[in-house]
Scaffold this active site. Structure first.
Site, PDB file in Angstrom:
ATOM      1  N   ARG A 264      39.832  14.130  84.149  1.00 35.92           N
ATOM      2  CA  ARG A 264      40.212  14.797  82.910  1.00 35.92           C
ATOM      3  C   ARG A 264      39.857  13.981  81.670  1.00 35.92           C
ATOM      4  O   ARG A 264      39.804  14.527  80.566  1.00 35.92           O
ATOM      5  CB  ARG A 264      41.712  15.106  82.927  1.00 35.92           C
ATOM      6  N   GLN A 265      39.597  12.714  81.844  1.00 36.86           N
ATOM      7  CA  GLN A 265      39.189  11.870  80.715  1.00 36.86           C
ATOM      8  C   GLN A 265      37.652  11.821  80.673  1.00 36.86           C
ATOM      9  O   GLN A 265      37.043  10.785  80.896  1.00 36.86           O
ATOM     10  CB  GLN A 265      39.782  10.473  80.845  1.00 36.86           C
ATOM     11  N   HIS A 298      36.561  18.613  87.548  1.00 35.01           N
ATOM     12  CA  HIS A 298      37.251  19.195  86.398  1.00 35.01           C
ATOM     13  C   HIS A 298      36.254  19.708  85.361  1.00 35.01           C
ATOM     14  O   HIS A 298      36.492  20.753  84.739  1.00 35.01           O
ATOM     15  CB  HIS A 298      38.180  18.153  85.772  1.00 35.01           C
ATOM     16  N   LYS A 369      45.517  27.028  75.398  1.00 35.18           N
ATOM     17  CA  LYS A 369      46.742  26.225  75.299  1.00 35.18           C
ATOM     18  C   LYS A 369      46.504  25.022  74.388  1.00 35.18           C
ATOM     19  O   LYS A 369      45.400  24.480  74.304  1.00 35.18           O
ATOM     20  CB  LYS A 369      47.200  25.768  76.679  1.00 35.18           C
ATOM     21  N   ASP A 399      48.912  19.058  88.330  1.00 35.82           N
ATOM     22  CA  ASP A 399      49.518  17.739  88.172  1.00 35.82           C
ATOM     23  C   ASP A 399      51.024  17.858  88.071  1.00 35.82           C
ATOM     24  O   ASP A 399      51.763  17.511  89.014  1.00 35.82           O
ATOM     25  CB  ASP A 399      48.935  17.049  86.938  1.00 35.82           C
ATOM     26  N   THR A 400      51.520  18.348  86.968  1.00 33.83           N
ATOM     27  CA  THR A 400      52.959  18.564  86.787  1.00 33.83           C
ATOM     28  C   THR A 400      53.336  20.039  86.919  1.00 33.83           C
ATOM     29  O   THR A 400      54.519  20.371  86.852  1.00 33.83           O
ATOM     30  CB  THR A 400      53.401  18.067  85.404  1.00 33.83           C
ATOM     31  N   GLY A 402      53.040  22.257  84.756  1.00 35.06           N
ATOM     32  CA  GLY A 402      53.567  22.746  83.493  1.00 35.06           C
ATOM     33  C   GLY A 402      52.839  23.998  83.021  1.00 35.06           C
ATOM     34  O   GLY A 402      53.469  24.931  82.483  1.00 35.06           O
ATOM     35  N   THR A 403      51.543  24.076  83.211  1.00 35.61           N
ATOM     36  CA  THR A 403      50.783  25.262  82.786  1.00 35.61           C
ATOM     37  C   THR A 403      51.188  26.482  83.580  1.00 35.61           C
ATOM     38  O   THR A 403      51.388  27.573  83.047  1.00 35.61           O
ATOM     39  CB  THR A 403      49.278  24.984  82.949  1.00 35.61           C
TER      40      THR A 403
END
Length: 406
Positions: A264-265, A298, A369, A399-400, A402-403
């Site tokens: 992602r980076q 990604h 988002k 990952d978390t 959250g989305t």
């Protein structure tokens, strides 16, 4: 390797010169292809060839078939010419036996009865025909005998065990770190090979210890190691395994990374931040990896972080979802991309459903988002119509979550 096969057949006396030239070429090639001359072997072979040539002249028997596989050198060609002249001179000095006269007698109309072959013809057929093994058992003490095609149950079992050992010990080697041992075992089971024996552990101070317990010299080695959490430990294990295999003289090292850490980076969103995805690619390339196989990167531009000497294969995991949702009865299906970067992935998923299952009326929606900070979504906007539709959200990683929850 010098290979020769001598077959004695019934022929005329004119074949002796052909045999002499063939024998001289074989003799010269065998003597000088290795860069040294073996005088004793050459003298014995020359005497044998000359004697056979003289026998062929007097008895009407010739010799043929001599397979030469070694390249001829200039010195070998010169020696061949000298030997050929010497053998031709000796053959010409010997008297030639006259050919026997053949008298044809008229035969009345009757059933043709095949004549019985002579003893010499039978020996020639037995020595050269593979079908003779059906009627005559091969002599194990004869090095020129044809191999037997039938095997006993014990020999068949040993042959199967040998083929299995060659399959497991051939040119393909499969190793795994501690990232996902279960996945590596499943892949090895599908391939029908054993997982390579290796030690990948940690010392008391946290250093990685890598040791390969198999011979990998000249082998095609695959390492299955996702750089999932703990990312740094798994990444260091992968780097040290690649270095260890290269130092062990492996022919080619291919790394299989189902989860590419730091993906992602992949760009600078703000000032004074690294591009970690590119730095990981540079680390793998500097260790000497030959090929990279990843699953659902990604961003596709990560493939360009590797140099031109390290090709990258980005496999698509969406094909598994296509088969899963293709067999379901969905109402107005819509493919949803959770961010702008995943629109291409959602589009490929839609095309797969249309191609394989004929879903032509599938819509596409996208979520825009905005993140307040890493791992926290501040605002989400929907682009597209999803009212009264069955939505399929296609994403590359969670990952978390959250989305998905928001």
């Amino acid at each position: 390797t010098f290979a020769r096969r001598l077959v004695v057949t019934k022929a005329s006396a004119s074949n002796a010169s052909l045999f002499a030239s063939t024998a001289s070429r074989a003799l010269s090639t065998q003597s000088f292809a290795q860069g040294r001359s073996n005088h004793a072997d050459s003298a014995s072979m020359l005497a044998m060839m000359a004697a056979a040539a003289g026998l062929a002249t007097t008895a009407g028997v010739g010799a043929a078939q001599c397979e030469i596989r070694d390249p001829k050198t200039t010195y070998g060609i010169s020696a061949e010419n000298v030997m050929k002249m010497e053998l031709t001179k000796r053959i010409s000095e010997q008297p030639k036996a006259p050919l026997p006269a053949v008298v044809l007698e008229p035969v009345e109309d009757a059933a043709v009865v095949p004549s019985k072959p002579s003893r010499q013809e039978e020996e020639a057929v037995v020595a050269t025909s593979p079908a003779s093994s059906k009627t005559k058992k091969a002599d194990p003490s004869d090095p020129h005998a044809e191999p037997c095609t039938t095997m006993s149950p014990e020999e068949a079992r040993l042959e199967a065990a040998t083929l299995k050992a060659k399959k497991h010990g051939g040119g393909l080697k499969l190793f795994s770190g501690n990232g996902n041992m279960g996945l590596s075992l499943e892949i090895a089971k599908l391939l029908g090979v054993n997982l390579g024996r290796a030690t990948v552990s940690s010392f008391a101070d946290g250093e990685i210890n890598v040791m390969i317990h198999e011979n990998v010299r000249g082998k095609d080695v695959y390492i299955i190691q996702p750089t999932c959490p703990p990312v740094n430990n798994n990444l260091m294990e992968l780097l040290l395994m690649v270095s260890c295999l290269n130092r062990a003289s492996a022919r080619r090292v291919t790394v299989v990374i189902p989860y590419y850490g730091y993906a992602r980076q992949d760009r600078k969103m703000t000032a004074r931040v690294p591009i970690s995805a590119a730095d990981c690619a540079r680390l793998l390339e500097s260790m000497g990896v030959d090929r990279v196989i990843a699953v659902d990167l990604h961003c596709g531009q990560i493939q360009g972080f590797f140099g031109p000497r390290v090709p990258v294969d980005n496999l698509e995991g969406g094909i598994v979802g296509i088969d899963h949702f293709g067999g379901k009865d969905l109402h107005n299906p819509v493919i949803v991309s959770p961010d702008a970067g995943g629109v291409y992935r959602a589009k490929k998923f839609k095309e797969g459903l249309a191609y394989k299952y004929g879903w032509e009326d599938v819509g596409i929606a996208m979520i825009i988002k905005q993140r307040a900070r890493a791992g926290t979504v501040d605002q989400m906007d929907l682009v597209g119509d999803v009212k009264d539709c069955d939505c399929i959200i296609v994403d590359d990683m969670i990952d978390t979550a959250g989305t998905l929850c928001k």
